[in-house]
Design an enzyme around this catalytic site. Structure first.
Site, PDB file in Angstrom:
ATOM      1  N   GLU A  97       0.841  -1.201   0.000  1.00 46.78           N
ATOM      2  CA  GLU A  97       0.000   0.000   0.000  1.00 46.78           C
ATOM      3  C   GLU A  97       0.874   1.247   0.000  1.00 46.78           C
ATOM      4  OE1 GLU A  97      -3.921   1.403   2.457  1.00 46.78           O
ATOM      5  OE2 GLU A  97      -2.165   0.900   3.678  1.00 46.78           O
ATOM      6  N   LYS A 140      -8.783   3.379  -2.699  1.00 45.14           N
ATOM      7  CA  LYS A 140      -9.303   2.869  -1.433  1.00 45.14           C
ATOM      8  C   LYS A 140     -10.655   3.507  -1.151  1.00 45.14           C
ATOM      9  CE  LYS A 140      -7.583   1.848   3.230  1.00 45.14           C
ATOM     10  NZ  LYS A 140      -6.403   1.997   4.117  1.00 45.14           N
ATOM     11  N   CYS A 146      -5.167  -2.740   2.759  1.00 45.32           N
ATOM     12  CA  CYS A 146      -5.130  -2.710   4.218  1.00 45.32           C
ATOM     13  C   CYS A 146      -6.471  -3.092   4.836  1.00 45.32           C
ATOM     14  CB  CYS A 146      -4.669  -1.314   4.645  1.00 45.32           C
ATOM     15  SG  CYS A 146      -4.056  -1.171   6.332  1.00 45.32           S
TER      16      CYS A 146
END
Length: 345
Positions: free
Chosen positions: A48, A130, A164
């Site tokens: 990430e 995200k 994540c």
């Protein structure tokens, strides 16, 4: 579905970013991709916000102290379609390896936590953001929308990715499973913050989340992670107290099969390296025979997911300069138009 490889070698990175230095980070990206290609890998997955590194300043001090990083971080974030982005595309094409890249995307004046899938021919199959940055990440990054929950066709089958703690969102995961994902990239930063104090941020929980995704969705999972080395700790932890909160190491890269088993021996948490594993999609058929949550193991009469995959643009019907991914429709279709009309009355 187009033809694709059903057996190949996949690679997951465990390494320290070139903190806040985009050009050096791209150099390191290409070097690691070259190493993986020479080892026979068909795809390499990066952590990430690998470029320009995860913004650990967000977790360590107040907004005034963090302000020293704002402009530097933005300037070293990657613009899709830029000359620097094209360098990575060119490397994928020249090396003949697909690249799943985690990066801070700069679009206009905003930043997003993004993942790009660049195929081995250099074509960009997807760029996604995200959906909901976690906790203090929301002070730096904007949000994605439903179009960012996409699984796309590639030369290596149907590939998707999440960042994540998106792997702790049950509905997000189910939306991905529903698109018949075969290979998933679970991109993580290092597991370095607040060691021992906040168990949910540690390697046990987050490694388990990657493993659970694999067995729950019956997919292969590449879980690359970053590392905090002395350079990262020196940059973000300028006091002894902060060095207690941002630990060295934190690398826990993994590769899991669709039955949940680990397919690669872990690297020590403070060491850089690449994990490799053979991917054989026939294993998915065996796993789904027991449990397919979006097929024979579902109960749509009792439980179903409402999934709005339409892009949520600031302006509809005009040109905003906003990036459009290959997986994103160019305009709203009739059904989406009807939904929009219902929403706005």
């Amino acid at each position: 579905m187009p033809e694709y490889e059903e057996r190949f070698i996949a690679a997951a990175v465990q390494a320290e970013p070139a903190w806040l230095d985009l050009d050096a980070g791209i150099d390191k990206t290409i070097a690691l991709a070259t190493e993986a290609a020479e080892a026979g890998a068909s795809i390499i997955a990066f952590p990430e916000t690998w470029l320009p590194g995860y913004p650990w300043q967000l977790w360590l001090d107040n907004v005034a102290w963090q302000s020293q990083f704002v402009v530097r971080y933005a300037k070293n974030s990657l613009e899709v379609g830029s000359e620097r982005f094209e360098r990575i595309r060119g490397a994928a094409r020249d090396l003949g390896i697909a690249i799943s890249l985690g990066f801070s995307e700069r679009s206009g004046g905003s930043l997003y936590m993004a993942q790009a899938l660049i195929d081995a021919d250099g074509e960009v199959r997807s760029v996604r953001r995200k959906l909901k940055p976690t906790h203090v990440e929301r002070t730096l990054f904007g949000e994605g929308d439903g179009s960012d929950l996409a699984v796309v066709d590639s030369s290596l089958g149907r590939i998707g990715g999440l960042c994540c703690w998106e792997h702790l969102q049950p509905l997000t995961k189910y939306a991905m499973y529903s698109q018949h994902e075969q290979l998933h990239v679970a991109a993580w930063p290092s597991f370095s913050i607040f060691p021992g104090a906040v168990y949910a941020l540690g390697p046990e929980v987050n490694t388990a989340a990657s493993q659970q995704y694999a067995v729950e969705g019956q997919v292969f999972v590449l879980a690359p992670t970053g590392i905090v080395g002395e350079a990262g700790q020196a940059l973000f932890a300028d006091t002894p107290e902060k060095r207690q909160f941002l630990a060295l190491g934190g690398g826990y890269a993994r590769i899991f099969g669709p039955d949940g088993r680990s397919l690669a021996d872990p690297i020590p948490p403070s060491e850089e390296g690449i994990l490799y594993a053979e991917i054989d999609y026939t294993a998915i058929l065996a796993a789904k025979n027991a449990a397919d949550p979006v097929g024979h193991y579902s109960r749509p009469d009792a439980l179903s997911l409402r999934f709005n995959a339409a892009p949520n643009r600031v302006v509809i019907g005009g040109s905003t300069g906003e990036r459009r991914t290959p997986a994103e429709p160019a305009s709203l279709d009739a059904e989406q138009e009807a939904e929009l009309d219902a929403l706005v009355g």
